[in-house]
Design a protein around this motif. Sequence first.
Motif, PDB file in Angstrom:
ATOM      1  N   SER A  98     -55.763  50.598  14.629  1.00 48.20           N
ATOM      2  CA  SER A  98     -56.608  51.691  14.132  1.00 48.20           C
ATOM      3  C   SER A  98     -57.522  52.207  15.241  1.00 48.20           C
ATOM      4  O   SER A  98     -57.651  53.423  15.446  1.00 48.20           O
ATOM      5  N   ALA A  99     -58.159  51.294  15.980  1.00 44.91           N
ATOM      6  CA  ALA A  99     -59.033  51.695  17.083  1.00 44.91           C
ATOM      7  C   ALA A  99     -58.234  52.368  18.193  1.00 44.91           C
ATOM      8  O   ALA A  99     -58.696  53.356  18.789  1.00 44.91           O
ATOM      9  N   LEU A 100     -57.040  51.871  18.466  1.00 40.96           N
ATOM     10  CA  LEU A 100     -56.213  52.481  19.506  1.00 40.96           C
ATOM     11  C   LEU A 100     -55.803  53.900  19.124  1.00 40.96           C
ATOM     12  O   LEU A 100     -55.797  54.802  19.968  1.00 40.96           O
ATOM     13  N   ARG A 101     -55.472  54.101  17.856  1.00 43.77           N
ATOM     14  CA  ARG A 101     -55.112  55.452  17.404  1.00 43.77           C
ATOM     15  C   ARG A 101     -56.305  56.398  17.527  1.00 43.77           C
ATOM     16  O   ARG A 101     -56.157  57.547  17.966  1.00 43.77           O
ATOM     17  N   ASP A 102     -57.494  55.930  17.152  1.00 44.71           N
ATOM     18  CA  ASP A 102     -58.689  56.769  17.269  1.00 44.71           C
ATOM     19  C   ASP A 102     -58.970  57.120  18.725  1.00 44.71           C
ATOM     20  O   ASP A 102     -59.307  58.269  19.051  1.00 44.71           O
ATOM     21  N   LEU A 103     -58.837  56.133  19.602  1.00 46.53           N
ATOM     22  CA  LEU A 103     -59.129  56.363  21.018  1.00 46.53           C
ATOM     23  C   LEU A 103     -58.140  57.344  21.635  1.00 46.53           C
ATOM     24  O   LEU A 103     -58.529  58.271  22.355  1.00 46.53           O
ATOM     25  N   THR A 104     -56.860  57.169  21.356  1.00 46.78           N
ATOM     26  CA  THR A 104     -55.860  58.073  21.944  1.00 46.78           C
ATOM     27  C   THR A 104     -55.943  59.470  21.334  1.00 46.78           C
ATOM     28  O   THR A 104     -55.712  60.459  22.022  1.00 46.78           O
ATOM     29  N   ALA A 105     -56.298  59.561  20.055  1.00 47.06           N
ATOM     30  CA  ALA A 105     -56.467  60.880  19.432  1.00 47.06           C
ATOM     31  C   ALA A 105     -57.611  61.650  20.077  1.00 47.06           C
ATOM     32  O   ALA A 105     -57.601  62.886  20.115  1.00 47.06           O
ATOM     33  N   ALA A 106     -58.608  60.928  20.606  1.00 50.25           N
ATOM     34  CA  ALA A 106     -59.752  61.564  21.263  1.00 50.25           C
ATOM     35  C   ALA A 106     -59.450  61.937  22.713  1.00 50.25           C
ATOM     36  O   ALA A 106     -60.267  62.598  23.361  1.00 50.25           O
ATOM     37  N   GLY A 107     -58.301  61.506  23.216  1.00 52.91           N
ATOM     38  CA  GLY A 107     -57.943  61.819  24.595  1.00 52.91           C
ATOM     39  C   GLY A 107     -57.951  60.641  25.538  1.00 52.91           C
ATOM     40  O   GLY A 107     -57.640  60.790  26.728  1.00 52.91           O
ATOM     41  N   GLY A 108     -58.298  59.455  25.040  1.00 50.53           N
ATOM     42  CA  GLY A 108     -58.219  58.258  25.871  1.00 50.53           C
ATOM     43  C   GLY A 108     -56.774  57.831  26.057  1.00 50.53           C
ATOM     44  O   GLY A 108     -55.885  58.238  25.300  1.00 50.53           O
TER      45      GLY A 108
END
Length: 197
Positions: A98-108
């Motif tokens: 879940s955290a990885l999806r949020d981070l990559t969705a933000a551009g990380g």
Amino acid sequence: TGKPVSDTPAAGKVGRAPGDGSAQLIASGPDQYDDTLYALQVSSCFSASTRILAVTPYFVPDPVLLMALTLAARRKVAVDLVLPRHSNHRLADLARHSALRDLTAAGGRVWLVAGMVHAKAVIVDADLALVGSANLDERSLFLNYELMVAFFEPGQVDAFARWIEGHRAQAELYRGTRPGLMRELVEGLVRWLAFQL
């Protein structure tokens, strides 16, 4: 995906950087009056201007640290996180998505290394390298007794950054996919138990 890489930045590989080599020990744990390490990580994410580069075996951050990382990515700070594809803790691997999806969705960007990497380091811009025993997960940051060393000399910061970039060069880019309902429920349950991981 490529040859194995070592688990810790050996002193011989990092080398001695020019300058005074100033560093500071930062303890973290239930016996500490303030969460200095956690506060430093969060505030550094908010103040970062060019990059945040991190390697950790487990990534189950609390909402505030995750927000700090995602907001940095949205500000066009280059946020790169290096993780093992499969760590030695199956529940932590499940809880992280879940955290990885949020981070990559933000551009990380998240990079998955084929072998187990147990090193823990966070680089912010050219001014700070945090290296030691603390993972980027709630248990490590709030319950465990941990010790990190903060390096401030640009040559040393760059040496640690290059070491992490060596891992990244052998890694595959993570691409998060939207989970089904059952998977999302399981992830949520595991995250709820994050302090027990």
